[in-house]
Scaffold this active site. Structure first.
Site, short mmCIF file in Angstrom:
data_model
loop_
_atom_site.label_atom_id
_atom_site.label_comp_id
_atom_site.label_asym_id
_atom_site.label_seq_id
_atom_site.Cartn_x
_atom_site.Cartn_y
_atom_site.Cartn_z
N GLU A 93 -3.90 -9.52 3.71
CA GLU A 93 -4.61 -9.13 4.94
C GLU A 93 -5.79 -10.03 5.27
OE1 GLU A 93 -2.54 -5.26 3.81
OE2 GLU A 93 -3.39 -7.00 2.78
N GLU A 100 0.82 -1.21 0.00
CA GLU A 100 0.00 0.00 0.00
C GLU A 100 0.86 1.26 0.00
OE1 GLU A 100 -4.19 -0.99 2.01
OE2 GLU A 100 -2.50 -1.46 3.33
#
Length: 260
Positions: free
Chosen positions: A140, A120
């Protein structure tokens, strides 16, 4: 900037750029609160003194055989202890958004793992350069959470919805060649050429007019509904800049000299 007290970043600054290298090699550059705090300090400096930002990780070491790594993700030991209020504070998303909105372009030089929060962080950059060893993904959901620091919307914009869903919902990890094919990185280079390639890109940016670059980046990221008005207003500002007259005059003189 004074980075003498930094514990998680190695910072080198020169005229038109700042290179920040993630430096927590013992934990594969996992992004912890200290790194977030230091990235905020870098952002504050670049907001006040606009320069190109180069982000990189730990380079490979041919002598020891150690592999290069950008960032393995958020620090799981810290992440496990965080609760609802920590999530609502947007710890990682806040600093990544700040990086994305820096006045001048951000270049991510990626080697080895760029996973979870590391991915990210890379998505928040304007440019991404990688090596064949690059591995990008968002695992995640396998940890019972979601990629909440920009991946659910930046990744879709970067690679399209089908591939973004495969990464976010099915745990797909992209290899370097797959990142190149998807347009997630603009080029793949040898490990020893990674940082020089980032600086070469910074050189090309540096050859442009800084104000024109800053305004172009800001306009690029505005919502569709404000175009073309925002383009016209921004161009009006640039039409009054001295750099516009100087650069266009130099172009005309060079063109004239070329005809002699």
């Amino acid at each position: 900037m004074d980075a003498s007290g930094f514990a998680t970043l190695v910072v080198q600054e020169r005229g038109d750029r700042l290179h920040a290298r993630l430096h927590r090699p013992a934990v594969r550059n996992a992004i912890d609160q200290a790194m977030v705090d230091e990235l905020h300090r870098v952002c504050a400096h670049l907001e006040a003194h606009p320069k190109v930002l180069i982000l990189s990780g730990t380079p490979a070491d041919p002598e020891s055989g150690a592999k290069g790594i950008f960032a393995s993700g958020a620090d799981i030991a810290q992440l496990r202890e965080r609760r609802r209020d920590d999530a609502l504070a947007g710890i990682n998303s806040g600093v990544f958004d700040r990086i994305a909105k820096l006045p001048m372009p951000v270049i991510a030089a990626l080697e080895g793992y760029a996973l979870g929060g590391g991915a990210e962080l890379a998505y928040a950059a304007d440019f991404r350069i990688g090596t064949e060893s690059l591995r990008v993904g968002n695992p995640e959901t396998g940890l019972g959470i979601m990629a909440a620091a920009g991946a659910t919307w930046r990744l879709r914009e970067l690679v399209g919805e089908p591939l973004a869903k495969e990464i976010l919902l099915a745990g797909k990890v992209l290899k370097g060649s797959e990142c190149l094919a998807a347009g997630l990185v603009t080029e793949l280079v040898a490990p020893e050429d990674l940082i020089p390639a980032a600086h070469a890109l910074a050189d090309r940016i540096g050859a442009q007019d800084p104000l024109a670059v800053r305004i172009s980046k800001a306009v690029f990221h505005t919502p569709r509904e404000v175009h073309p008005l925002i383009d016209t207003l921004a161009q009006g500002m640039l039409f009054e800049s001295q750099a516009k007259f100087d650069r266009m005059q130099a172009f005309l003189e060079k063109k004239k000299d070329g005809k002699k």
